[in-house]
Scaffold this motif. Structure first.
Motif, mmCIF file in Angstrom:
data_model
loop_
_atom_site.group_PDB
_atom_site.id
_atom_site.type_symbol
_atom_site.label_atom_id
_atom_site.label_comp_id
_atom_site.label_asym_id
_atom_site.label_seq_id
_atom_site.Cartn_x
_atom_site.Cartn_y
_atom_site.Cartn_z
ATOM 1 N N PRO A 6 -4.561 6.071 1.001
ATOM 2 C CA PRO A 6 -3.746 4.902 0.633
ATOM 3 C C PRO A 6 -4.152 4.333 -0.731
ATOM 4 O O PRO A 6 -5.329 4.348 -1.073
ATOM 5 N N VAL A 7 -3.151 3.881 -1.483
ATOM 6 C CA VAL A 7 -3.407 3.217 -2.764
ATOM 7 C C VAL A 7 -2.945 1.772 -2.631
ATOM 8 O O VAL A 7 -1.793 1.507 -2.282
ATOM 9 N N GLU A 53 11.313 -1.854 -4.119
ATOM 10 C CA GLU A 53 10.139 -1.404 -3.367
ATOM 11 C C GLU A 53 9.975 -2.420 -2.241
ATOM 12 O O GLU A 53 10.291 -3.589 -2.414
ATOM 13 N N THR A 100 5.174 -2.727 -10.224
ATOM 14 C CA THR A 100 5.424 -2.683 -8.781
ATOM 15 C C THR A 100 5.839 -4.069 -8.271
ATOM 16 O O THR A 100 6.767 -4.193 -7.469
ATOM 17 N N THR A 124 0.852 -1.191 0.000
ATOM 18 C CA THR A 124 0.000 0.000 0.000
ATOM 19 C C THR A 124 0.885 1.238 0.000
ATOM 20 O O THR A 124 1.781 1.360 0.831
ATOM 21 N N PHE A 125 0.662 2.100 -0.974
ATOM 22 C CA PHE A 125 1.371 3.393 -0.989
ATOM 23 C C PHE A 125 0.520 4.416 -0.260
ATOM 24 O O PHE A 125 -0.681 4.511 -0.509
ATOM 25 N N GLU A 126 1.145 5.200 0.608
ATOM 26 C CA GLU A 126 0.424 6.320 1.223
ATOM 27 C C GLU A 126 0.581 7.532 0.304
ATOM 28 O O GLU A 126 1.687 7.968 0.039
ATOM 29 N N THR A 127 -0.524 8.026 -0.195
ATOM 30 C CA THR A 127 -0.456 9.230 -1.032
ATOM 31 C C THR A 127 -1.295 10.326 -0.401
ATOM 32 O O THR A 127 -1.988 10.095 0.590
ATOM 33 N N ASN A 128 -1.250 11.499 -0.986
ATOM 34 C CA ASN A 128 -2.034 12.619 -0.467
ATOM 35 C C ASN A 128 -3.535 12.362 -0.581
ATOM 36 O O ASN A 128 -4.330 12.913 0.160
ATOM 37 N N ASP A 129 -3.913 11.526 -1.551
ATOM 38 C CA ASP A 129 -5.326 11.212 -1.726
ATOM 39 C C ASP A 129 -5.716 9.967 -0.942
ATOM 40 O O ASP A 129 -6.695 9.312 -1.270
#
Lengths: 259, 287
Positions: free
Chosen positions: A21-22, A59, A50, A14-19
């Motif tokens: 988690p992705v 990653e 990924t 899971t990537f934490e983004t400004n919008d």
């Protein structure tokens, strides 16, 4: 199945983004055996690149486990277990072709005679003998990508990870390189992980095709190819080939319908 | 040789404007003299006079040319009246300062790229350093260094370095950061050390940036060296020629020194350009 080389168990990333988690990878389970040629195919955002980067230790997974040769991806990277080919050749413009292929060998501390021997060997392997002293800009895009494959092969890792290596090339060059890659695979018996978004490319090259879909990135189908290891280009007109391609297309469409 | 015609056109244009300005600005003196003597002068007399005044507001180009010929060609280069002698004094300080400044600039850039604390802290100070007028800080550098017994070329070189490190820092930070994510990832797949990444990837990638910075840096160095000669009341160097020229109203001497400085700057930048072409060609990146 052959002895397993890469194993992913319940892998999550899971990537934490400004919008928010992705979920780039969700519950991915896959085993790649020695000598397999495995393609990852899916639309953009399905996590295929990924996944390859997680295997390479570029990653880090946020859940589950991956092992490469029984080690963690980071340990595998440190022990230089794989060669990685990116979408762009990324040759250094200030080095000749031989100099570029030599780069990993210099970093890994091979002695000079061994460097020269290996450069010669892998340039022969990708059919670039005679171009040692040329600079990258003197070569076509396809030749540059072959040089980058030679660079990934130079230190003779058992695993070759390729991230859309032929994505930027036109179809004629791509066919030619696909053929050469199969030859190379047959001669070197490497284990290859290959990311693509071309169905014919995936079917033509692979012993197994992993179909992925986005949001969250996951595996929707794994297809064992019935095609023989020996594959002339015209195998693409055979019934088996068309059936496999059809199944891949169905898998991609199914992944799309879930949304 | 296609570039010769445009260059000559521009030179001719400059000369025309220069002569025009000389007549216009030197006329007042002729009129004043004539008024004092109670005689009338025509435009022809004004023009003739404007070309030959001893202390014109603006010397005519041929006066500067004669002065340059006199002080560059005619005088022995060891003579204090030779512009070559003065030029060399300034150039030597420029070159030393350029070496200091470039070295410092590269070291700071390497630090900024590799150390997060330096990345956060150094750049604002480097920028602030350039906002202080060099004319204000130059006398203090010279006085402070003099009090610890350092005189001669070194204080001037330090002022040069003060001006020339900045473009090198900015250019080299950009250059060392120019490799893209893919190239850095490639190095990671080889498990390359930071030192290997620096020598094999970052440094070669930064070369085009370095040379561009060096061109700006060497011109700034020359300005620094000349400025460094002003507050000391130096007796030699192009700065000293400017200073003594302005003391004694020797405008011809000032303009010759200015032209000499411009020629030196062009020559130094040209030398860097040649080094750039040779280096990049050797690296296979020449055009």
């Amino acid at each position: 199945m052959n002895e397993p080389v890469i194993e992913a168990r319940d892998l999550n990333l899971t990537f934490e983004t400004n919008d928010g988690p992705v979920h780039a990878l969700k519950d991915v389970n896959l085993t790649i055996g020695k000598g397999d040629f495995v393609s990852f195919i899916g639309p953009s955002g399905c996590g295929k690149t990924t996944f390859l980067r997680v295997i390479a230790g570029l990653e880090e997974a946020t859940g589950g486990s991956v092992t490469v040769n029984g080690k963690s991806p980071d340990e595998a990277r440190r022990s230089r277990a794989y060669g990685y080919v990116f979408q762009a050749a990324g040759l250094y413009p200030w080095r000749t072709i031989a100099g570029n292929v030599k780069l990993p060998l210099e970093i890994m501390g091979f002695d000079r005679a061994e460097q020269a021997r290996r450069v010669q060997k892998v340039l022969d392997l990708v059919d670039l003998a005679g171009f040692e002293k040329k600079f990258p800009w003197q070569l076509s895009g396809g030749m540059q990508q072959r040089a980058s494959i030679a660079r990934a092969l130079a230190f003779d890792a058992d695993i070759l990870l390729m991230d859309e290596p032929f994505g930027a090339l036109d179809e004629i060059v791509r066919d030619h390189l696909n053929e050469q890659l199969l030859e190379l695979w047959a001669r070197t018996e490497k284990t290859i992980g290959f990311v693509t978004h071309s169905i014919p490319e995936a079917v033509y090259l692979s012993t197994r095709i992993v179909v992925m879909s986005p949001r969250p990135g996951r595996i929707t189908d794994v297809i064992e190819s019935p095609l023989p290891r020996e594959r002339p280009l015209d195998i693409r007109d055979s019934k088996e080939f068309i059936e496999v391609a059809h199944r891949v297309r169905e898998g991609l469409r199914a992944g799309h319908d879930d949304e | 040789m296609k570039s010769v015609v445009p260059i000559l056109t521009v030179v001719a244009g400059i000369l025309m404007i220069w002569y025009g300005a000389a007549v216009w600005l030197n006329a007042q003196w002729t009129y004043d003299q004539a008024a004092r003597a109670g005689i009338e002068v025509g435009f022809g007399d004004v023009v003739r006079d404007a070309m030959v005044q001893d202390r014109p507001v603006i010397p005519a180009p041929h006066q500067v040319a004669v002065e340059l010929y006199d002080t560059v060609i005619d005088k022995n280069i060891t003579s204090r009246r030779s512009l070559v002698y003065h030029g060399w004094i300034t150039v030597s300080a420029t070159l030393l300062g350029f070496v200091f400044g470039t070295g410092l600039g590269i070291l700071l850039a390497v630090g900024i790229v590799h150390n997060r604390a330096m990345d956060m802290s150094v750049m604002p100070w480097a920028i602030a350093s350039q906002t202080i007028p060099i004319l204000a800080i130059a006398p203090m550098i010279i006085v402070v260094l003099n009090s610890v017994g350092i005189q001669g070329i070194v204080p001037k070189a330090i002022i040069s370095a003060y001006l020339s490190f900045f473009p090198v820092v900015v250019g080299m930070v950009a250059g060392l950061r120019s490799p893209d994510v893919m190239q850095l990832d490639l190095m990671r797949t080889y498990h390359a050390s930071r030192a290997q990444m620096f020598w094999k990837l970052r440094l070669p990638s930064s070369m085009p940036y370095l040379f561009t910075s060096l061109k700006v840096g060497i011109a700034a160095s020359l300005v620094g060296a000349i400025v460094g000669e002003l507050p000391t009341g130096a007796v030699s160097g192009l700065g000293a020629r400017l200073l003594s020229g302005s003391y004694y109203g020797q405008t011809v001497q000032i303009w010759s020194a200015l032209i000499a400085a411009a020629v030196v700057a062009a020559a130094l930048v040209g030398l860097i350009g040649i080094a750039q072409r040779l280096t990049l060609r050797r690296m296979g990146m020449g055009q």
